[in-house]
Scaffold this active site. Structure first.
Site, PDB file in Angstrom:
ATOM      1  N   THR A 230       0.834  -1.196   0.000  1.00  0.00           N
ATOM      2  CA  THR A 230       0.000   0.000   0.000  1.00  0.00           C
ATOM      3  C   THR A 230       0.867   1.244   0.000  1.00  0.00           C
ATOM      4  O   THR A 230       2.050   1.193   0.350  1.00  0.00           O
ATOM      5  CB  THR A 230      -0.940   0.011   1.226  1.00  0.00           C
ATOM      6  OG1 THR A 230      -1.933   1.032   1.061  1.00  0.00           O
ATOM      7  CG2 THR A 230      -0.181   0.257   2.517  1.00  0.00           C
ATOM      8  N   CYS A 231       0.289   2.366  -0.399  1.00  0.00           N
ATOM      9  CA  CYS A 231       1.020   3.635  -0.414  1.00  0.00           C
ATOM     10  C   CYS A 231       1.292   4.098   1.021  1.00  0.00           C
ATOM     11  O   CYS A 231       0.488   3.855   1.927  1.00  0.00           O
ATOM     12  CB  CYS A 231       0.218   4.705  -1.142  1.00  0.00           C
ATOM     13  SG  CYS A 231      -0.044   4.364  -2.891  1.00  0.00           S
ATOM     14  N   ASP A 232       2.427   4.752   1.213  1.00  0.00           N
ATOM     15  CA  ASP A 232       2.793   5.269   2.525  1.00  0.00           C
ATOM     16  C   ASP A 232       3.798   6.402   2.326  1.00  0.00           C
ATOM     17  O   ASP A 232       4.718   6.284   1.515  1.00  0.00           O
ATOM     18  CB  ASP A 232       3.402   4.162   3.395  1.00  0.00           C
ATOM     19  CG  ASP A 232       3.683   4.625   4.799  1.00  0.00           C
ATOM     20  OD1 ASP A 232       2.815   4.422   5.678  1.00  0.00           O
ATOM     21  OD2 ASP A 232       4.766   5.203   5.036  1.00  0.00           O
TER      22      ASP A 232
END
Length: 261
Positions: A230-232
């Site tokens: 996931t994006c972070d």
């Protein structure tokens, strides 16, 4: 100025409607998936590891896997699995398209949705056993989709949630987490093809060594693994990612008399 206010109001309405549509679609998918047969059985990490971790047993995926997914596939043929992390909102159908772009703005019913979908990398073959399965989901601020994965950066959560469950078209697995870390898209942690066992073992060793915390999950060239991505923004606002890697172990299937095969 009046037009600007109207435009902002309309955009807010569209955003809210998109999120509502996504939530409704998720609720419908869960109702379909869990509506038939008995309560889920228990899936457990190997006993020694579970004892060391001192955590409760982890709820398994329902035993009648294929029929449940078949019900969802009547709505969309793109459904290829189900993912569940107990004690969190992560309890979603997995879809797959011919690329990794289609489901960036759509739910599993092909409707436009800001919350998007949980989807499998297009390079994986859903009808086969993959050495490395890669699953993507949006890091939602409200904690939905993969918004809960960031909790794995906390040692206590890492210890108390050592596994999750992963369902494919033909098998059910317990996934034992062995690595979690922040990274960027410059790192090829989503590689799916390996020419030799040595290449694969080197890859697994690399992603294991990147982990924020150590794990005693045993891995070999024969191990199947899954990655949740996931994006972070921790390492980079645009290219930053959070990766959770886990080892897949098939859950025993039961016959009509309740015996494990």
């Amino acid at each position: 100025m009046g037009l600007s206010i109207i435009g902002i109001a309309y955009s807010s309405y569209q955003l809210g409607f998109s999120y509502a549509t996504g939530s409704q679609a998720t609720a419908e998918a869960r109702q379909i998936y869990y509506s038939s047969s008995e309560e889920p059985a228990e899936a457990k990490p190997p006993e020694a590891k579970r004892a060391e971790a001192r955590v409760p047993a982890i709820p398994a995926m329902p035993s009648k896997t294929t029929s449940r997914l078949d019900s969802l596939k009547k709505i969309t043929p793109d459904v290829v699995g189900w993912l569940r992390l107990h004690d969190t909102p992560i309890d979603y159908p997995i879809v797959q398209a011919q690329d990794n772009l289609y489901y960036l703005n759509r739910n599993y019913k092909h409707e436009e949705s800001k919350s998007r979908s949980i989807f499998m990398d297009y390079r994986n073959r859903a009808e086969e056993e993959n050495r490395h399965t890669v699953i993507y989901g949006r890091n939602m601020k409200d904690g939905s989709m993969f918004g809960q994965l960031k909790r794995y950066a906390d040692l206590e959560f890492f210890r108390t949630h050592p596994a999750f469950t992963f369902d494919t078209l033909y098998e059910s697995y317990v996934a034992e987490v062995f690595s979690v870390y922040y990274t960027t898209t410059d790192v090829d942690y989503i590689r799916t093809q390996f020419d030799t066992d040595a290449e694969y073992e080197a890859f697994v060793q690399d992603i294991r060594e990147r982990s924020l915390y150590p794990s005693d999950v045993s891995l070999s060239a024969d191990s199947l693994i899954i990655t949740l991505s996931t994006c972070d923004s921790t390492m980079d606002k645009e290219a930053g990612r959070l990766a959770v890697h886990a080892k897949l172990t098939k859950l025993a299937k039961e016959d009509g008399a309740g015996r494990s095969e």
